[in-house]
Design a protein around this motif. Structure first.
Motif, short mmCIF file in Angstrom:
data_model
loop_
_atom_site.label_atom_id
_atom_site.label_comp_id
_atom_site.label_asym_id
_atom_site.label_seq_id
_atom_site.Cartn_x
_atom_site.Cartn_y
_atom_site.Cartn_z
N PHE A 1 4.62 5.69 2.30
CA PHE A 1 5.56 4.75 1.68
C PHE A 1 6.89 4.69 2.42
CE2 PHE A 1 3.00 5.78 -2.26
CZ PHE A 1 2.31 4.58 -2.24
N ASP A 2 7.31 5.79 3.05
CA ASP A 2 8.59 5.76 3.76
C ASP A 2 8.51 4.97 5.06
OD1 ASP A 2 7.18 7.50 5.40
OD2 ASP A 2 8.44 9.24 5.00
N GLN A 3 7.31 4.51 5.42
CA GLN A 3 7.15 3.65 6.59
C GLN A 3 6.91 2.19 6.20
OE1 GLN A 3 4.37 5.17 9.54
NE2 GLN A 3 4.92 7.29 9.07
N PHE A 4 6.94 1.88 4.89
CA PHE A 4 6.83 0.50 4.45
C PHE A 4 8.06 -0.29 4.93
CE2 PHE A 4 3.75 0.20 0.60
CZ PHE A 4 2.80 0.93 1.29
N PRO A 5 7.91 -1.59 5.16
CA PRO A 5 9.07 -2.40 5.55
C PRO A 5 10.18 -2.41 4.51
CG PRO A 5 7.04 -3.57 6.04
CD PRO A 5 6.66 -2.37 5.24
N VAL A 6 9.82 -2.22 3.23
CA VAL A 6 10.82 -2.11 2.17
C VAL A 6 10.51 -0.87 1.34
CG1 VAL A 6 11.23 -4.60 2.05
CG2 VAL A 6 9.50 -3.58 0.59
N ALA A 7 11.52 -0.31 0.73
CA ALA A 7 11.32 0.88 -0.11
C ALA A 7 10.61 0.49 -1.40
CB ALA A 7 12.67 1.51 -0.42
N PRO A 8 9.83 1.40 -1.98
CA PRO A 8 9.13 1.08 -3.23
C PRO A 8 10.03 0.55 -4.33
CG PRO A 8 8.26 3.11 -2.32
CD PRO A 8 9.45 2.72 -1.46
N GLU A 9 11.25 1.04 -4.42
CA GLU A 9 12.15 0.58 -5.49
C GLU A 9 12.65 -0.85 -5.25
OE1 GLU A 9 14.69 3.39 -2.85
OE2 GLU A 9 12.63 3.29 -3.63
N ALA A 10 12.46 -1.37 -4.03
CA ALA A 10 12.89 -2.74 -3.72
C ALA A 10 11.77 -3.76 -3.92
CB ALA A 10 13.41 -2.82 -2.29
N ILE A 11 10.61 -3.30 -4.36
CA ILE A 11 9.48 -4.21 -4.62
C ILE A 11 9.56 -4.67 -6.07
CG2 ILE A 11 6.95 -4.41 -4.69
CD1 ILE A 11 6.89 -2.16 -2.55
N GLN A 12 9.68 -5.98 -6.26
CA GLN A 12 9.84 -6.50 -7.62
C GLN A 12 8.52 -6.70 -8.35
OE1 GLN A 12 11.37 -7.85 -4.91
NE2 GLN A 12 13.46 -8.50 -5.38
N TYR A 13 7.44 -7.01 -7.60
CA TYR A 13 6.16 -7.31 -8.23
C TYR A 13 5.03 -6.64 -7.46
CZ TYR A 13 8.90 -11.13 -10.26
OH TYR A 13 9.87 -11.87 -10.90
N LEU A 14 4.07 -6.12 -8.20
CA LEU A 14 2.81 -5.61 -7.64
C LEU A 14 1.68 -6.36 -8.32
CD1 LEU A 14 0.87 -3.70 -6.15
CD2 LEU A 14 1.27 -2.01 -7.97
N PHE A 15 0.93 -7.14 -7.54
CA PHE A 15 -0.24 -7.84 -8.05
C PHE A 15 -1.49 -7.03 -7.72
CE2 PHE A 15 2.78 -11.20 -8.23
CZ PHE A 15 2.29 -12.14 -9.12
N LEU A 16 -2.38 -6.89 -8.71
CA LEU A 16 -3.63 -6.17 -8.51
C LEU A 16 -4.79 -7.14 -8.66
CD1 LEU A 16 -2.84 -2.95 -10.58
CD2 LEU A 16 -2.59 -3.30 -8.11
N THR A 17 -5.61 -7.27 -7.61
CA THR A 17 -6.71 -8.22 -7.66
C THR A 17 -7.87 -7.72 -8.50
OG1 THR A 17 -7.66 -7.34 -5.60
CG2 THR A 17 -6.11 -9.21 -5.41
N HIS A 18 -8.07 -6.39 -8.56
CA HIS A 18 -9.11 -5.81 -9.41
C HIS A 18 -8.95 -4.30 -9.45
CE1 HIS A 18 -10.95 -5.58 -5.40
NE2 HIS A 18 -11.77 -4.65 -5.87
N ALA A 19 -9.79 -3.63 -10.23
CA ALA A 19 -9.56 -2.22 -10.57
C ALA A 19 -10.35 -1.22 -9.73
CB ALA A 19 -9.85 -1.99 -12.06
#
Length: 252
Positions: free
Chosen positions: A47-65
């Motif tokens: 996660f520390d190599q993501f282009p944005v930090a996890p706390e800066a992500i406003q939405y997480l869409f899940l296509t399935h479980a």
């Protein structure tokens, strides 16, 4: 707008894709599509190599479980994500049972209070939405979920992004797609038009046999195995959920 493929780009598992409406800007809307576990030799980006930090992500869409699409969600929350988790009603019903089952053999050392804390946060952050309806996010962005026909609750997502000139840019994320003529599951919906299609291609180099003839094909194989005194191995994959977690109407 920028789209980064953070998982399942050149492999099968670990699906994770990031949309940034204004990369590098404090005004950017950052949307993650799936956050799955990787298996085998498939890479898993820290996660520390993501282009944005996890706390800066406003939405997480899940296509399935399936776990290769949701397995890292508890870790994402642990890393600081507090945005909205958006999925179909059926996927929301499956989230906790599926993650609880996966964590039971991959995180044996989890303390009970840590597990319960994350489960409470996951339930608080996740929202189930209806299929075939358009919903609004921040800054004029909209989304619509449609049947993907893969498992119970699976969907593909149509995003619409407005620009400064009154135009729209339409992006579809397919998630994992199922086949037609599958018992219990709905056929995949035909997609609407879009400007960009991000499509899974796990079986993109093959043509599936006609599923309408599967019962007859299985009958022939069983007759042959019985005649040869052979053995038939049937792999079985299943989703399990407590009935109380699935006692809801699902339009898919």
């Amino acid at each position: 707008m920028n789209i980064s493929h953070l998982g399942a780009k050149d492999c099968v598992t670990g699906s994770c894709h990031l949309i940034q409406t204004a990369p590098g800007s404090a005004d950017s809307i950052n949307i993650l599509v799936d956050c799955g576990s990787a298996y085998g030799d498939d890479p898993e980006l820290p996660f520390d190599q993501f282009p944005v930090a996890p706390e800066a992500i406003q939405y997480l869409f899940l296509t399935h479980a399936h776990i290769d699409h949701i397995g890292r969600v508890p870790d994402l929350i642990d890393a600081g994500f507090r945005g909205e988790i958006i999925c179909t009603h059926a996927t929301k019903a499956l989230l906790l049972p599926m993650l609880r089952d996966a964590m039971s053999f991959s995180r044996e050392q989890w303390r009970k209070n840590d597990r319960e804390r994350l489960e409470v946060l996951l339930d608080k952050l996740s929202w189930g939405f209806e299929l075939h309806q358009t919903f609004s996010l921040k800054k004029g962005i909209t989304f619509k979920l449609s049947n993907a026909g893969h498992i119970l609750g699976s969907c593909f997502i149509l995003f619409t992004f407005p620009d400064d000139h009154g135009n729209e840019y339409r992006v579809i994320f397919s998630g994992d797609l199922g086949c037609t003529d599958t018992p219990i599951l709905p056929d995949p919906d035909p997609p609407e038009s879009c400007d960009l299609l991000i499509l899974e291609s796990t079986y993109g180099n093959r043509t599936h046999p006609n599923r309408k003839n599967r019962i007859e094909a299985l009958r022939n194989l069983l007759h042959k195995a019985l005649a040869d005194k052979g053995i038939v191995y049937i792999p079985a994959f299943a989703l399990w959920a407590e009935p109380r977690n699935c006692s809801m109407n699902w339009t898919g």
